[in-house]
Design a protein around this motif. Sequence first.
Motif, PDB file in Angstrom:
ATOM      1  N   CYS A  97      33.377 108.388 -52.703  1.00  0.00           N
ATOM      2  CA  CYS A  97      33.804 109.933 -52.473  1.00  0.00           C
ATOM      3  C   CYS A  97      32.502 110.715 -52.456  1.00  0.00           C
ATOM      4  O   CYS A  97      31.620 110.776 -53.252  1.00  0.00           O
ATOM      5  CB  CYS A  97      34.564 110.336 -53.663  1.00  0.00           C
ATOM      6  SG  CYS A  97      35.043 112.117 -53.513  1.00  0.00           S
ATOM      7  N   TYR A 117      42.122 119.951 -54.801  1.00  0.00           N
ATOM      8  CA  TYR A 117      40.946 118.973 -54.623  1.00  0.00           C
ATOM      9  C   TYR A 117      39.901 119.867 -55.796  1.00  0.00           C
ATOM     10  O   TYR A 117      39.818 121.038 -55.686  1.00  0.00           O
ATOM     11  CB  TYR A 117      40.247 119.186 -53.275  1.00  0.00           C
ATOM     12  CG  TYR A 117      39.105 118.011 -53.081  1.00  0.00           C
ATOM     13  CD1 TYR A 117      39.347 116.717 -52.996  1.00  0.00           C
ATOM     14  CD2 TYR A 117      37.689 118.527 -53.278  1.00  0.00           C
ATOM     15  CE1 TYR A 117      38.411 115.943 -52.746  1.00  0.00           C
ATOM     16  CE2 TYR A 117      36.727 117.634 -53.150  1.00  0.00           C
ATOM     17  CZ  TYR A 117      37.112 116.315 -52.827  1.00  0.00           C
ATOM     18  OH  TYR A 117      36.059 115.199 -52.844  1.00  0.00           O
ATOM     19  N   ARG A 137      31.656 112.730 -55.608  1.00  0.00           N
ATOM     20  CA  ARG A 137      31.762 111.915 -56.775  1.00  0.00           C
ATOM     21  C   ARG A 137      30.723 112.481 -57.783  1.00  0.00           C
ATOM     22  O   ARG A 137      30.728 112.412 -58.969  1.00  0.00           O
ATOM     23  CB  ARG A 137      31.857 110.656 -56.541  1.00  0.00           C
ATOM     24  CG  ARG A 137      30.536 109.859 -56.336  1.00  0.00           C
ATOM     25  CD  ARG A 137      30.802 108.319 -56.389  1.00  0.00           C
ATOM     26  NE  ARG A 137      29.487 107.780 -55.783  1.00  0.00           N
ATOM     27  CZ  ARG A 137      28.211 107.776 -56.398  1.00  0.00           C
ATOM     28  NH1 ARG A 137      28.177 108.204 -57.394  1.00  0.00           N
ATOM     29  NH2 ARG A 137      27.386 107.069 -55.571  1.00  0.00           N
ATOM     30  N   CYS A 151      35.876 105.704 -57.536  1.00  0.00           N
ATOM     31  CA  CYS A 151      35.038 106.908 -56.746  1.00  0.00           C
ATOM     32  C   CYS A 151      33.820 106.432 -56.125  1.00  0.00           C
ATOM     33  O   CYS A 151      33.562 106.974 -55.179  1.00  0.00           O
ATOM     34  CB  CYS A 151      35.127 108.176 -57.481  1.00  0.00           C
ATOM     35  SG  CYS A 151      36.566 108.607 -58.102  1.00  0.00           S
ATOM     36  N   CYS A 164      41.347 112.685 -51.896  1.00  0.00           N
ATOM     37  CA  CYS A 164      41.061 112.204 -53.401  1.00  0.00           C
ATOM     38  C   CYS A 164      41.947 111.112 -53.739  1.00  0.00           C
ATOM     39  O   CYS A 164      42.965 111.044 -53.451  1.00  0.00           O
ATOM     40  CB  CYS A 164      41.394 113.430 -54.323  1.00  0.00           C
ATOM     41  SG  CYS A 164      41.042 113.120 -55.844  1.00  0.00           S
ATOM     42  N   LEU A 165      41.087 109.963 -54.389  1.00  0.00           N
ATOM     43  CA  LEU A 165      41.690 108.851 -54.852  1.00  0.00           C
ATOM     44  C   LEU A 165      42.675 109.119 -56.128  1.00  0.00           C
ATOM     45  O   LEU A 165      43.407 108.154 -56.470  1.00  0.00           O
ATOM     46  CB  LEU A 165      40.882 107.890 -55.177  1.00  0.00           C
ATOM     47  CG  LEU A 165      39.764 107.344 -54.134  1.00  0.00           C
ATOM     48  CD1 LEU A 165      38.525 106.604 -54.821  1.00  0.00           C
ATOM     49  CD2 LEU A 165      40.599 106.737 -52.945  1.00  0.00           C
ATOM     50  N   CYS A 198      31.949 115.907 -59.554  1.00  0.00           N
ATOM     51  CA  CYS A 198      33.467 115.727 -59.683  1.00  0.00           C
ATOM     52  C   CYS A 198      33.564 115.589 -61.213  1.00  0.00           C
ATOM     53  O   CYS A 198      33.191 114.562 -61.667  1.00  0.00           O
ATOM     54  CB  CYS A 198      34.143 114.888 -58.715  1.00  0.00           C
ATOM     55  SG  CYS A 198      35.813 115.129 -59.167  1.00  0.00           S
TER      56      CYS A 198
HETATM   57  S1  SF4 Z   1      38.010 110.526 -55.010  1.00  0.00           S
HETATM   58 FE1  SF4 Z   1      38.944 112.643 -56.495  1.00  0.00          FE
HETATM   59  S2  SF4 Z   1      38.357 112.202 -58.484  1.00  0.00           S
HETATM   60 FE2  SF4 Z   1      37.267 110.575 -57.133  1.00  0.00          FE
HETATM   61  S3  SF4 Z   1      35.177 111.903 -56.999  1.00  0.00           S
HETATM   62 FE3  SF4 Z   1      36.651 112.169 -55.311  1.00  0.00          FE
HETATM   63  S4  SF4 Z   1      37.429 114.280 -55.768  1.00  0.00           S
HETATM   64 FE4  SF4 Z   1      36.773 113.338 -57.683  1.00  0.00          FE
END
Ligand code: SF4
Length: 121
Positions: free
Chosen positions: A85, A45, A88, A98, A115-116, A91
């Motif tokens: 998320c 992550y 996001r 996300c 995480c996607l 990130c």
């Molecule tokens: S899902 Fe993963 S890639 Fe998307 S913002 Fe969250 S941590 Fe980042």
Amino acid sequence: MGLSLTFIAHDLAVVKHISDCVLVMYLGHTVELGTYDEMYHNQQYPYTRALMSVVLVPDPDKEQGKQIQLLEGELHSPINLPTGCVFRTRCPNAGTECTKTRPLLEGSFHHAVSCLKIDHL
Ligand code: SF4
């Protein structure tokens, strides 16, 4: 002894010395969970990677040469979470999906990530 302890800290250098299993949270959400080895040598992550990058190394040469991952972007209040998320807005890998979908923690007790964009372990 059949004894379990929960140890909460921000300093992962300390956590490393007493924990068999490590759970990382961001804004109240579990984002990564794993065994000591997985979390210290195979973190997935982006927030966990940033946290691990600032753990002090007890070797002056390695400490001077290490790469610190600074996080940019907006830090949300835990009472006003972003859509999708929770990480996001900070990130480096965030994409449009996300913003729409809040990822679930997937994997096993050996290693799980929320995480996607990570193929689950
Ligand atoms: S899902 Fe993963 S890639 Fe998307 S913002 Fe969250 S941590 Fe980042």
